[in-house]
Design a protein around this motif. Sequence first.
Motif, PDB file in Angstrom:
ATOM      1  N   GLU A 288     -60.407 107.780   7.421  1.00 30.79           N
ATOM      2  CA  GLU A 288     -59.801 107.559   6.946  1.00 30.79           C
ATOM      3  C   GLU A 288     -60.431 106.710   5.257  1.00 30.79           C
ATOM      4  O   GLU A 288     -61.067 106.723   4.765  1.00 30.79           O
ATOM      5  CB  GLU A 288     -57.971 106.491   6.525  1.00 30.79           C
TER       6      GLU A 288
ATOM      7  N   ALA B 223     -62.972 107.894   2.333  1.00 27.91           N
ATOM      8  CA  ALA B 223     -62.482 106.926   0.681  1.00 27.91           C
ATOM      9  C   ALA B 223     -64.140 106.402   0.550  1.00 27.91           C
ATOM     10  O   ALA B 223     -63.866 106.854  -0.447  1.00 27.91           O
ATOM     11  CB  ALA B 223     -61.509 105.390   1.413  1.00 27.91           C
TER      12      ALA B 223
ATOM     13  N   ARG C  76     -65.314 110.102  -0.694  1.00 29.73           N
ATOM     14  CA  ARG C  76     -64.512 110.000  -2.666  1.00 29.73           C
ATOM     15  C   ARG C  76     -65.175 108.923  -3.472  1.00 29.73           C
ATOM     16  O   ARG C  76     -65.438 109.638  -4.270  1.00 29.73           O
ATOM     17  CB  ARG C  76     -62.701 110.015  -2.113  1.00 29.73           C
ATOM     18  N   THR C  77     -65.163 107.715  -3.202  1.00 24.58           N
ATOM     19  CA  THR C  77     -65.726 106.752  -4.314  1.00 24.58           C
ATOM     20  C   THR C  77     -67.215 107.542  -4.212  1.00 24.58           C
ATOM     21  O   THR C  77     -67.687 107.809  -5.094  1.00 24.58           O
ATOM     22  CB  THR C  77     -65.994 105.591  -3.514  1.00 24.58           C
TER      23      THR C  77
END
Lengths: 494, 242
Positions: free
Chosen positions: B76, B80, B83-84
């Motif tokens: 995760e 994340a 995604r950033t």
Amino acid sequence: MTESLSTSPGVALETASGDGLRRVAIDPLSRVEGHGKVTLLLDAEDRVQQARLHIVEFRGFEKFIQGRPYWEVPVMVQRLCGICPVSHHLAAAKACDMIVGATTLTPSAEKLRRLMHYGQILQSHALHFFHLSSPDLLFGFDSDASRRNIVGLAAAHPELARRGVLLRKLGQEVIRMTSGKRIHGTGAIPGGVNRNLSAEERQQLRAALPEAIDWSRQAVQLVRQLFEDNLAVYREFASFEANTLALVRADGAMDLYHGGLRARDPDGNTLLDDVDYAHYWEHILEEVKPWSYMKFPFLRQLGADKGWYRVGPLSRVTQCDFIPTPQADAERIAFLAFDAGRAARATLGFHWARMIEMLHAAEVIAELVDDDDISGSELVVRGSSARRGVGVIEAPRGTLIHHYTVDENDMVVRANLIVSTTHNNQSMNVAIREVARRYLDGRTLTEGLLNHIEVAIRAFDPCLSCATHALGQMPLAVELVSNGGDLLDRRSRY
Amino acid sequence: MSQTFLLDGVAVPFQAGQSVLQAALAADRYIPHLCYHPEFRPHGSCKLCTATVQGRLVASCTTPAAADLVVHSDTEELRALRRTLVQMLFAEGNHFCPSCEKSGSCQLQALGSDLGVTTAGFRHYFPDRPVDASHPDAWIDFNRCVLCELCVRASAAVDGKDVFAFSGRGLSKRLIVNSPSGKLADSLFAVSDKAMHVCPVGAILPKRVGFAVPIGERRYDQHPISEQALADAPRAAGEPDV
């Protein structure tokens, strides 16, 4: 800036100087696409002198497609709207056809585009009538507002509401099959289309069409029944004399995808007929007024004051010589004959005409689904390229004009879009004025008056978000109006 | 018996010369990536393929596979981070997917979808980058360039033309065209060039093609990039050709 005032019907409603006039504002409108505001200007005797439908939204598509490649335009400009994006998609694609020199599409491409367009007519007209307008008509203009919507319709008339939802769904399915998505697909490309229909897809549509045609025919009868039950009101409500404009096929048939421009005056005299829209500006000009982002088109030969006109279902159904599908044409003839022709001149006749067109759309879809050309594989043609393209189509709400100029590198350098609601700009102002004159009592705005004004505007099925696209130092007026209607303050930049 | 390393607890075989990313893809183990292309030497600039190797964050495309490495990618924390990174790429350019002809076949869009990027995340810069449409057969929309350098590498190594280069640093870094005028029309570029066909986004495109491929038949319509990348991955080991 002082402009002339006029009280006579058929003459432009100009911006008031403000002398001796009192301003009342109605804001916002509901159940139309976009946002609008109405200002009524009263004279010293509290009579309605003028009505203005203010369009305060700003779009800017004509500006920000500049510098973009022309083949991107049919996909980009459809984002003007979520209800009739297909109309913009196809009008832009038709303009691009001229740019790539596709003077005649392949039979498959032309029929697939027509299928997409009539699917659009079906879903948009179903949405307008069943979801947006039928609550007014079935419950009464002054009925409880909390009930006067699609939820109230579903409670009181569940079968009618169900039909509305399913008719719209069928239209959306046609759009999905021809463009890849129910909303904002990519089916039409310069010179043709990028997909055809499979046998399975055709069978899926074929199975749904008999019911759709039957329901559409019953919807026409429902509007007729409403006229018969409320004849005195429906005959007069928001009615006025207007010029008309529509695309009509060369033989006089209704054709919502392609044709020549036909315009007539209120007495039926022909002003334009079978005019090639490629040079529309020789016949149609646009006037800018400081109080609205929406322009005011007019017929050049009559001038700005007298040249405004009405577009949309009512103009199309009354001005074509015939509808080329049997059931819709029979309904057209009955509509024109009803009440000695007065329904065909009434503003609420828009709804009747709209349902006739919905029936026509269902019939056309049924014809096209049985045509093997829509499964053909010759989908694109090209010819000698050009720098200018004009595409015109009859969108659900009326004539839609897209006009592009490209440079030597294929980039758009100029664009002009005249959308259906813009064509109806002045007509809506006149309709509002007529309603206000009849229903405004003294100096107080009643809920009933607001309801009636909304019903008048809604008859045109305006799409206000599409209609505002001018750019530059546009007027931005902020008005402060008391509960009693007195104008307390006003700021503007123009 | 081939050597292996551990990727998210699963043994992944590799051959000499393979990177962690290459070995993973060859073994049907997806690690998100953008600037990596199997035909070119890894560049390691986009950082989408970042994984933890022996506890350190590294670009898996430039990290040689080695026996007994412990690699984590599907966590995760790393999702994340990716995604950033995608949000930052979107924020730095003007990526209007609804009207982009690369939509449906765009790696950046597909990554955003696959990684679950549902918000902007950052205030967009909205840079003003005029397109270069001077070439008769191709055009460049610099608004969509993600600085992957694939076109630079392709033009230099395959086409032998050096049509493209980077200029500036940091936020000012941008793709430029090596020609007297700076325009593509004045370069040696041709649509048959490899550089024409390696752009992962909608920055370098052929003219007059547009939306010819219907929705449903575009590259990522049927399978998400996490599946498509595995289908595309070379199974043979070894160095890229160039």
